[in-house]
Design a protein around this motif. Structure first.
Motif, mmCIF file in Angstrom:
data_model
loop_
_atom_site.group_PDB
_atom_site.id
_atom_site.type_symbol
_atom_site.label_atom_id
_atom_site.label_comp_id
_atom_site.label_asym_id
_atom_site.label_seq_id
_atom_site.Cartn_x
_atom_site.Cartn_y
_atom_site.Cartn_z
ATOM 1 N N ALA A 165 46.231 40.678 41.457
ATOM 2 C CA ALA A 165 44.938 41.425 42.007
ATOM 3 C C ALA A 165 44.434 42.436 40.836
ATOM 4 C CB ALA A 165 45.138 42.075 43.183
ATOM 5 N N GLY A 166 45.029 43.327 40.207
ATOM 6 C CA GLY A 166 44.668 44.176 39.100
ATOM 7 C C GLY A 166 43.686 43.563 38.308
ATOM 8 N N VAL A 167 43.798 42.213 38.191
ATOM 9 C CA VAL A 167 43.043 41.661 37.069
ATOM 10 C C VAL A 167 41.532 41.413 37.374
ATOM 11 C CG1 VAL A 167 42.529 39.211 35.999
ATOM 12 C CG2 VAL A 167 44.757 40.103 36.049
ATOM 13 N N SER A 168 41.394 41.304 38.803
ATOM 14 C CA SER A 168 40.039 41.078 39.492
ATOM 15 C C SER A 168 39.300 42.430 39.748
ATOM 16 C CB SER A 168 40.306 40.453 40.751
ATOM 17 O OG SER A 168 40.604 38.997 40.554
ATOM 18 N N THR A 169 40.363 43.437 40.309
ATOM 19 C CA THR A 169 39.575 44.835 40.613
ATOM 20 C C THR A 169 38.873 45.345 39.586
ATOM 21 O OG1 THR A 169 41.856 45.578 40.261
ATOM 22 C CG2 THR A 169 41.286 45.372 42.566
ATOM 23 N N GLU A 170 39.300 45.153 38.115
ATOM 24 C CA GLU A 170 38.564 45.595 37.127
ATOM 25 C C GLU A 170 37.151 45.041 37.007
ATOM 26 O OE1 GLU A 170 40.577 46.823 33.602
ATOM 27 O OE2 GLU A 170 42.303 47.502 34.721
ATOM 28 N N ASP A 189 40.122 44.991 46.177
ATOM 29 C CA ASP A 189 41.337 44.251 46.883
ATOM 30 C C ASP A 189 41.528 44.460 48.413
ATOM 31 O OD1 ASP A 189 44.109 43.528 47.521
ATOM 32 O OD2 ASP A 189 45.151 44.867 46.425
ATOM 33 N N PHE A 190 41.438 43.202 48.941
ATOM 34 C CA PHE A 190 40.958 43.237 50.282
ATOM 35 C C PHE A 190 41.989 44.066 51.180
ATOM 36 C CE2 PHE A 190 43.173 39.098 49.969
ATOM 37 C CZ PHE A 190 43.966 38.904 50.957
ATOM 38 N N ARG A 191 43.212 43.948 50.512
ATOM 39 C CA ARG A 191 44.210 44.658 51.149
ATOM 40 C C ARG A 191 44.085 46.336 51.248
ATOM 41 N NH1 ARG A 191 46.222 41.780 47.847
ATOM 42 N NH2 ARG A 191 46.934 39.864 48.390
ATOM 43 N N SER A 192 43.088 46.872 50.276
ATOM 44 C CA SER A 192 43.248 48.193 50.296
ATOM 45 C C SER A 192 42.531 48.815 51.274
ATOM 46 C CB SER A 192 42.585 48.498 48.992
ATOM 47 O OG SER A 192 41.284 48.215 49.115
ATOM 48 N N ALA A 200 41.952 28.904 21.335
ATOM 49 C CA ALA A 200 42.630 29.035 19.902
ATOM 50 C C ALA A 200 43.926 28.502 20.025
ATOM 51 C CB ALA A 200 42.653 30.530 19.346
ATOM 52 N N ASN A 201 44.143 27.814 21.009
ATOM 53 C CA ASN A 201 45.184 26.732 21.361
ATOM 54 C C ASN A 201 46.688 27.799 21.492
ATOM 55 O OD1 ASN A 201 44.588 24.253 21.841
ATOM 56 N ND2 ASN A 201 44.105 23.899 19.572
ATOM 57 N N LYS A 202 46.378 29.122 21.648
ATOM 58 C CA LYS A 202 47.720 29.983 21.724
ATOM 59 C C LYS A 202 48.266 29.997 23.290
ATOM 60 C CE LYS A 202 47.537 33.577 18.962
ATOM 61 N NZ LYS A 202 48.478 33.011 18.009
ATOM 62 N N LEU A 203 47.250 30.154 24.185
ATOM 63 C CA LEU A 203 47.437 30.340 25.642
ATOM 64 C C LEU A 203 47.556 28.843 26.059
ATOM 65 C CD1 LEU A 203 47.656 32.582 27.879
ATOM 66 C CD2 LEU A 203 45.468 31.801 28.437
ATOM 67 N N LYS A 204 48.783 28.667 26.820
ATOM 68 C CA LYS A 204 48.951 27.332 27.431
ATOM 69 C C LYS A 204 48.377 27.482 28.867
ATOM 70 C CE LYS A 204 50.409 25.688 23.909
ATOM 71 N NZ LYS A 204 49.565 25.166 22.987
ATOM 72 N N ALA A 205 48.752 28.267 29.636
ATOM 73 C CA ALA A 205 48.319 28.363 31.021
ATOM 74 C C ALA A 205 48.075 29.711 31.528
ATOM 75 C CB ALA A 205 49.565 27.755 31.749
ATOM 76 N N ILE A 206 47.158 29.780 32.538
ATOM 77 C CA ILE A 206 47.056 31.053 33.262
ATOM 78 C C ILE A 206 47.316 30.716 34.681
ATOM 79 C CG2 ILE A 206 45.295 32.573 34.376
ATOM 80 C CD1 ILE A 206 43.405 31.886 31.942
ATOM 81 N N ILE A 207 48.233 31.633 35.215
ATOM 82 C CA ILE A 207 48.632 31.500 36.395
ATOM 83 C C ILE A 207 48.197 32.465 37.294
ATOM 84 C CG2 ILE A 207 51.049 31.468 38.106
ATOM 85 C CD1 ILE A 207 52.493 30.522 35.043
ATOM 86 N N THR A 208 47.469 32.547 38.490
ATOM 87 C CA THR A 208 47.037 33.611 39.167
ATOM 88 C C THR A 208 47.189 33.551 40.587
ATOM 89 O OG1 THR A 208 44.910 34.658 39.557
ATOM 90 C CG2 THR A 208 44.915 32.284 39.358
ATOM 91 N N GLN A 209 47.328 34.780 41.205
ATOM 92 C CA GLN A 209 47.618 34.771 42.692
ATOM 93 C C GLN A 209 46.190 35.120 43.170
ATOM 94 O OE1 GLN A 209 50.667 38.319 41.505
ATOM 95 N NE2 GLN A 209 51.246 37.324 43.668
ATOM 96 N N ASN A 210 45.000 35.271 42.134
ATOM 97 C CA ASN A 210 43.829 35.495 42.964
ATOM 98 C C ASN A 210 43.121 34.225 43.261
ATOM 99 O OD1 ASN A 210 44.240 38.168 42.084
ATOM 100 N ND2 ASN A 210 43.544 38.123 40.033
ATOM 101 N N ALA A 248 50.300 40.533 34.510
ATOM 102 C CA ALA A 248 49.445 41.788 34.469
ATOM 103 C C ALA A 248 48.843 41.816 35.783
ATOM 104 C CB ALA A 248 48.314 41.505 33.451
ATOM 105 N N GLY A 249 48.570 43.068 36.143
ATOM 106 C CA GLY A 249 48.061 43.413 37.489
ATOM 107 C C GLY A 249 48.527 43.029 38.790
#
Ligand code: ZN
Length: 243
Positions: free
Chosen positions: A26-31, A36-39, A96-106, A190-191
Motif C-alpha cells: 500500500a505504501g507505494v500507492s499512498t505516495e 489506504d482504505f484501511r486507514s 532497461a531489461n533489469k527488472l523482471k517482474a513487479i508483484i503488487t498487493q495494490n 517496499a511499502g
C-alpha cells in the motif's frame, strides 16, 4: 549506516543486477495520494458502521451489496490518481531489461498506468469487472460513475476482479510470484508491513544475493534483509540513478 549511504548501496546493487524483482504494498500507492482504505479518518466512523475488512469481504458483498458499493465507490476510486516516482522508475528499469517482474498487493493499476508490462496483481484490479451471471466485462469507469449497485445489461450484479477478504488468491499468480522471487538475484520489498499472510511467506522463497526492505516502519522480516531503509519511498527512488 545513514539512509544516504544505504540508498547509495541500493543504487550499486541495482546497477549490478539484471534480475531484479519488486514486491510492493500500500505504501507505494499512498505516495500518489491514494488513501489506504484501511486507514481510519474522522469521517470513516460516521459514514460506515463496519470495518473496511468487514465491508470488503466476500460474505458482505453477497449479503449487503449496496453498502459494499457505497464504500467501494467512495474509497477505492483511483481513476484520477497518477503514478509517482516509484512507479515511473520501475517502468524504466523494466525497459532497461533489469527488472523482471513487479508483484503488487495494490489493486489500483498504477504500475500499468506508468507503462510497466509484467505486473502480478496478487489482489486483483479495479480495472476489470464482470457480471456474476453472464460474465460480461465492464470498465472501472462504469463502476465508479455509478451511484448505486452496478448491474449488467442482463440485470445481475457486477463484481470487481479484486480478491475480497475470505477469498483465496489466484493460484496462477501465486505460482508466478514464487517463481520470480525464487529466481531473482535482487529483491526490493517496499511499502508493506509484511504482516499480512501470505505476502510475508512469499519473501521466504528468495535465495538471491540481496534482499532490500524499504518501509516507514519496522517489519517482521527486517532481520533477514541485507538492507532496511526506513524512509519514504519517494525519497529513496528520487535519489537512484536513472535508466
Ligand atoms: Zn450479465
Amino acid at each position: 549506516m545513514t539512509n544516504e549511504e544505504k540508498i547509495k548501496l541500493l543504487d550499486k546493487y541495482i546497477k549490478e543486477s539484471d534480475n531484479i524483482v519488486f514486491f510492493g504494498g500500500a505504501g507505494v500507492s499512498t505516495e500518489s495520494g491514494l488513501k489506504d482504505f484501511r486507514s481510519k479518518d474522522g469521517l470513516y466512523n460516521e459514514k460506515y458502521k463496519y470495518s473496511p475488512e468487514k465491508i470488503i469481504s466476500h460474505s458482505f458483498f453477497r449479503n449487503n451489496p449496496k453498502e459494499f458499493y457505497r464504500f467501494y465507490i467512495d474509497k477505492l476510486n483511483c481513476l484520477n490518481i497518477e503514478p509517482n516516482i516509484c512507479h515511473k522508475y520501475l517502468t524504466k528499469l523494466e525497459n532497461a531489461n533489469k527488472l523482471k517482474a513487479i508483484i503488487t498487493q495494490n489493486i489500483d493499476g498504477l504500475h500499468q498506468k506508468a507503462g510497466s508490462k509484467n505486473v502480478l496483481e496478487l489482489h486483483g484490479t479495479v480495472y476489470e469487472n464482470y457480471c456474476t451471471k453472464c460474465n460480461k466485462k465492464y470498465p472501472a469507469e462504469y463502476i465508479f460513475n455509478k451511484k448505486n449497485i452496478p448491474t449488467c445489461s442482463c440485470g445481475n450484479i457486477i463484481k470487481p476482479s479484486i480478491v475480497l477478504y475470505e477469498e483465496p488468491l489466484d493460484e496462477n499468480i501465486i505460482e508466478e510470484t514464487i517463481k520470480y522471487i525464487a529466481k531473482a538475484d535482487l529483491l526490493i520489498v517496499a511499502g508493506t508491513s509484511l504482516t499480512v499472510y501470505p505476502a510475508c511467506s512469499f519473501i521466504r522463497f528468495f535465495q538471491g544475493k540481496h534482499l532490500i526492505i524499504i518501509n516507514k516502519d519496522l517489519t517482521p522480516m527486517d532481520n533477514i534483509a541485507d538492507l532496511v531503509i526506513n524512509d519514504k519511498i519517494g525519497n529513496v527512488f528520487s535519489k537512484l540513478t536513472d535508466y
